[in-house]
Design a protein around this motif. Structure first.
Motif, short mmCIF file in Angstrom:
data_model
loop_
_atom_site.label_atom_id
_atom_site.label_comp_id
_atom_site.label_asym_id
_atom_site.label_seq_id
_atom_site.Cartn_x
_atom_site.Cartn_y
_atom_site.Cartn_z
N ARG A 140 0.82 -1.20 0.00
CA ARG A 140 0.00 0.00 0.00
C ARG A 140 0.86 1.27 0.00
O ARG A 140 1.57 1.52 0.95
CB ARG A 140 -0.92 0.02 1.22
CG ARG A 140 -1.89 -1.12 1.32
CD ARG A 140 -2.83 -1.23 0.15
NE ARG A 140 -3.63 -0.02 -0.01
CZ ARG A 140 -4.47 0.16 -1.00
NH1 ARG A 140 -4.63 -0.76 -1.91
NH2 ARG A 140 -5.16 1.27 -1.09
N LYS A 142 0.72 5.34 -2.28
CA LYS A 142 0.14 6.11 -3.37
C LYS A 142 1.23 6.25 -4.43
O LYS A 142 2.24 6.90 -4.21
CB LYS A 142 -0.34 7.46 -2.88
CG LYS A 142 -1.51 7.33 -1.91
CD LYS A 142 -1.91 8.68 -1.35
CE LYS A 142 -2.88 8.53 -0.21
NZ LYS A 142 -4.20 8.15 -0.55
N GLU A 164 -2.88 1.68 -5.50
CA GLU A 164 -3.40 3.02 -5.78
C GLU A 164 -2.46 3.73 -6.75
O GLU A 164 -1.25 3.77 -6.55
CB GLU A 164 -3.50 3.81 -4.48
CG GLU A 164 -4.28 5.07 -4.59
CD GLU A 164 -4.56 5.70 -3.24
OE1 GLU A 164 -4.76 6.92 -3.22
OE2 GLU A 164 -4.59 4.98 -2.21
N ARG A 181 -6.96 10.09 -10.23
CA ARG A 181 -6.78 8.71 -9.81
C ARG A 181 -7.12 7.79 -10.97
O ARG A 181 -8.09 8.00 -11.68
CB ARG A 181 -7.67 8.41 -8.61
CG ARG A 181 -7.44 7.03 -8.04
CD ARG A 181 -8.21 6.84 -6.76
NE ARG A 181 -8.04 5.47 -6.33
CZ ARG A 181 -8.09 5.09 -5.08
NH1 ARG A 181 -8.32 5.96 -4.14
NH2 ARG A 181 -7.93 3.83 -4.76
N ASP A 183 -8.13 3.97 -11.63
CA ASP A 183 -8.61 2.78 -10.92
C ASP A 183 -8.53 1.50 -11.73
O ASP A 183 -8.66 0.42 -11.16
CB ASP A 183 -10.05 3.00 -10.45
CG ASP A 183 -10.12 4.06 -9.37
OD1 ASP A 183 -9.29 4.04 -8.46
OD2 ASP A 183 -11.01 4.92 -9.46
#
Length: 185
Positions: A140, A142, A164, A181, A183
């Motif tokens: 995890r 960003k 992410e 973002r 996805d």
């Protein structure tokens, strides 16, 4: 930050603290757009512009004020300035990857594992180097890609490894124009 100075000038500079009399509209940095060949092509950013860009990016990425940032961009680019300013608007920290680390995906992944950043900023080419090695990275974080929209395969791989992915665009080499973002590939 010295973004447009010669090393001898820096080495010869007075090491005493600089008086904090700069205003928010005063020049803070010169940013060179892609392909720039000299200072005449640089764009000046004020303290206000840099702070506003960094704060907006922090909010979009939903980073807390203690965020740990790993930056990989060259010091004359808009992203490098935002990478450096972003943690300073809170109580976070920045680790800038060295030039020797940028050419080695294994070293970069090891740097991420050791530093445990909340966010990593890297170009598509640098993400490809990190994805090509068989060293597990942290699940995890960003992942922020800049310098163009990554291809579907890269998106798929980053999402599988980190969960992410964000893409920033700066069409004129200036401040971050947009951040979104991603996805799915």
């Amino acid at each position: 930050l010295w973004l447009d100075a010669d090393p001898p000038e820096i080495a010869a500079s007075d090491q005493s603290p600089i008086a904090a009399d700069a205003g928010d509209g005063d020049p803070a940095a010169l940013i060179y757009p892609p392909g720039a060949s000299g200072i005449d092509e640089a764009r000046m950013f004020s303290h206000r512009e840099l702070g506003r860009n960094a704060e907006a990016l922090r909010k979009v990425l939903d980073l807390d004020r203690e965020a740990r940032v790993l930056g990989t961009s060259a010091p004359q680019t808009a992203m490098s300035v935002v990478e450096c300013i972003l943690p300073l608007i809170g109580e976070g920290s920045i680790v800038a990857a060295g030039a020797d680390e940028l050419s080695n995906g294994t070293t970069l992944v090891q740097r991420i594992n050791a530093g445990k950043p909340d966010v990593v900023f890297a170009s598509t080419d640098i993400w490809k180097k990190m994805l090509a090695v068989d060293v597990p990275g942290p699940r995890r974080l960003k992942a922020v890609c800049f310098g163009g929209t990554p291809k579907s395969k890269v998106v798929e791989s980053i999402l599988a490894r980190h969960g992410e992915l964000w893409n920033t665009l700066s069409p004129d080499g200036g401040g971050v124009a947009s951040c979104g973002r991603i996805d799915s590939p």
